[in-house]
Design an enzyme around this catalytic site. Structure first.
Site, PDB file in Angstrom:
ATOM      1  N   ASN A  79       2.885   6.118  -8.823  1.00 57.10           N
ATOM      2  CA  ASN A  79       3.325   4.744  -8.585  1.00 57.10           C
ATOM      3  C   ASN A  79       3.400   3.919  -9.864  1.00 57.10           C
ATOM      4  O   ASN A  79       3.518   2.697  -9.817  1.00 57.10           O
ATOM      5  CB  ASN A  79       2.409   4.066  -7.565  1.00 57.10           C
ATOM      6  CG  ASN A  79       2.178   4.931  -6.346  1.00 57.10           C
ATOM      7  OD1 ASN A  79       1.109   5.484  -6.165  1.00 57.10           O
ATOM      8  ND2 ASN A  79       3.215   5.098  -5.538  1.00 57.10           N
ATOM      9  N   ILE A  86       4.370  -1.043 -12.384  1.00 60.25           N
ATOM     10  CA  ILE A  86       3.521  -0.630 -11.274  1.00 60.25           C
ATOM     11  C   ILE A  86       4.225  -0.902  -9.953  1.00 60.25           C
ATOM     12  O   ILE A  86       4.771  -1.985  -9.748  1.00 60.25           O
ATOM     13  CB  ILE A  86       2.195  -1.429 -11.296  1.00 60.25           C
ATOM     14  CG1 ILE A  86       1.523  -1.284 -12.665  1.00 60.25           C
ATOM     15  CG2 ILE A  86       1.266  -0.979 -10.188  1.00 60.25           C
ATOM     16  CD1 ILE A  86       0.449  -2.322 -12.918  1.00 60.25           C
ATOM     17  N   CYS A  87       4.213   0.079  -9.055  1.00 62.71           N
ATOM     18  CA  CYS A  87       4.769  -0.127  -7.721  1.00 62.71           C
ATOM     19  C   CYS A  87       3.626  -0.468  -6.778  1.00 62.71           C
ATOM     20  O   CYS A  87       2.870   0.402  -6.363  1.00 62.71           O
ATOM     21  CB  CYS A  87       5.483   1.135  -7.241  1.00 62.71           C
ATOM     22  SG  CYS A  87       6.157   0.973  -5.598  1.00 62.71           S
ATOM     23  N   LEU A  88       3.483  -1.738  -6.497  1.00 66.04           N
ATOM     24  CA  LEU A  88       2.366  -2.179  -5.661  1.00 66.04           C
ATOM     25  C   LEU A  88       2.855  -3.366  -4.842  1.00 66.04           C
ATOM     26  O   LEU A  88       3.385  -4.333  -5.394  1.00 66.04           O
ATOM     27  CB  LEU A  88       1.196  -2.581  -6.579  1.00 66.04           C
ATOM     28  CG  LEU A  88      -0.123  -2.944  -5.918  1.00 66.04           C
ATOM     29  CD1 LEU A  88      -0.693  -1.747  -5.160  1.00 66.04           C
ATOM     30  CD2 LEU A  88      -1.129  -3.399  -6.964  1.00 66.04           C
ATOM     31  N   LEU A 121       7.326   5.311  -7.734  1.00 66.96           N
ATOM     32  CA  LEU A 121       8.108   4.588  -8.722  1.00 66.96           C
ATOM     33  C   LEU A 121       8.576   5.600  -9.763  1.00 66.96           C
ATOM     34  O   LEU A 121       9.722   5.585 -10.192  1.00 66.96           O
ATOM     35  CB  LEU A 121       7.268   3.495  -9.379  1.00 66.96           C
ATOM     36  CG  LEU A 121       8.049   2.580 -10.305  1.00 66.96           C
ATOM     37  CD1 LEU A 121       9.118   1.815  -9.555  1.00 66.96           C
ATOM     38  CD2 LEU A 121       7.123   1.593 -10.995  1.00 66.96           C
TER      39      LEU A 121
END
Lengths: 164, 148
Positions: A79, A86-88, A121
């Site tokens: 991620n 960052i994929c959050l 990601l």
């Protein structure tokens, strides 16, 4: 520079006076909206013993908009892409102004403990992760040792603070 | 002995009339002092949002039906972002004004409009057109108008 909103001042004070275990965040002297962050890799994760550096920036619209956060330390994680993005969810569509710097950093620490290759990601990393999880974790550990390891501890008799 | 009053000075204090049973969040949140604070700007209910100088009627407070209270300017600004989807920042339930609360009365009409718009945006973002993004220019203008 315009004056810093009270909320940011309060948050900064609390980050310093009552820091989250395993996380540090310090504002730059010349730009109090820009923070140097370091997060310790969670125990029993592939990132254990690593210390990851990040940058965090509070845009003018904060807290109506989320902080912008990016890994500076290279990390192998489904991620997080090679630019450190960052994929959050809470950093994007699930942001709420009731969240704050410390809760965002806690979420990132939790993301290190629970990589989610199904919402990737970094596609190549996620594919590796799904294809062979053990090998991916081994690689993540290797990268942690390579890029995120603490500088050697100072000698026991010397000063306890690093000069970083 | 004779007393002569030469001068009288009146002092008054005020606070927003938030029903006591709604103050359940006191001590629940992880930060803050003794006072109740707006969940968005973290300034006292009886203080102002970050953009106002004078507390009181110029920077009012509202009570949500989910028992979360905010400065009107703070929650209004939030509901006008596309990220908000019309949800309360604290509990993520659909935000609405609590009925039967006196301090909510002046804001009902305005909030109907904002919430309607936020719900429409929610439909748009759910259908996948544009989930991310910030406050657009038009929202900012509406906000200004609201502050007047």
């Amino acid at each position: 520079m315009t004056t810093l909103p009270k909320r940011i001042i309060k948050e900064t004070e609390r980050l310093v006076s009552d820091p989250v275990p395993g996380i540090s965040a310090e504002p730059h002297e010349d730009n109090l909206r820009y923070f140097d962050v370091s997060i310790e890799g969670p125990q029993q994760s592939a990132y254990e013993n690593g210390v990851f550096r990040l940058e965090l920036f509070l845009p003018d619209e904060y807290p109506m908009e989320p902080p912008k956060v990016r890994f500076l330390t290279k990390i192998y994680h489904p991620n997080i892409d090679r630019l450190g993005r960052i994929c959050l969810d809470v950093l994007k569509t699930n942001w709420s102004p009731a969240l704050q710097i410390r809760t965002v950093l806690l979420s990132i620490q939790a993301l290190l403990a629970t990589p989610n290759p199904n919402d990737p990601l970094a596609n190549d990393v996620a594919e590796d992760w799904i294809a062979d999880e053990d090998a991916a974790i081994a690689k993540a550990k290797h990268w942690t040792a390579l890029y995120a390891c603490r500088p050697p501890p100072p000698s026991p008799t010397g000063p306890s603070e690093t000069n970083n | 002995m004779q007393l002569q009053i030469k001068n009288v000075q009146c002092v008054a204090s005020w606070y927003w009339d938030v029903p006591k049973e709604l103050k359940r969040d006191l001590h629940e949140g992880e930060d803050e002092d003794d006072e109740d604070v707006c969940g968005i700007c973290r300034a006292s209910y009886n203080g102002t949002c970050p953009n106002c100088k004078l507390p009181g009627e110029t920077c009012p407070l509202i009570v949500g039906s989910c028992h979360h209270n905010f400065h009107v300017h703070c929650i209004y600004q939030w509901l006008n972002t596309s990220t908000s989807k019309g949800l309360c920042p604290m509990c993520r339930q659909a935000f609405s004004l609590r009925d039967g609360i006196r301090i909510n009365e002046p804001h009902k009409e305005k909030f109907e409009k904002v919430l309607m718009k936020a719900r429409q945006q929610n439909v748009v973002s759910v259908s996948g057109v544009n989930a991310a993004g910030g406050v657009d220019q038009e929202d900012v203008m509406i906000d200004q108008e609201f502050i007047r």
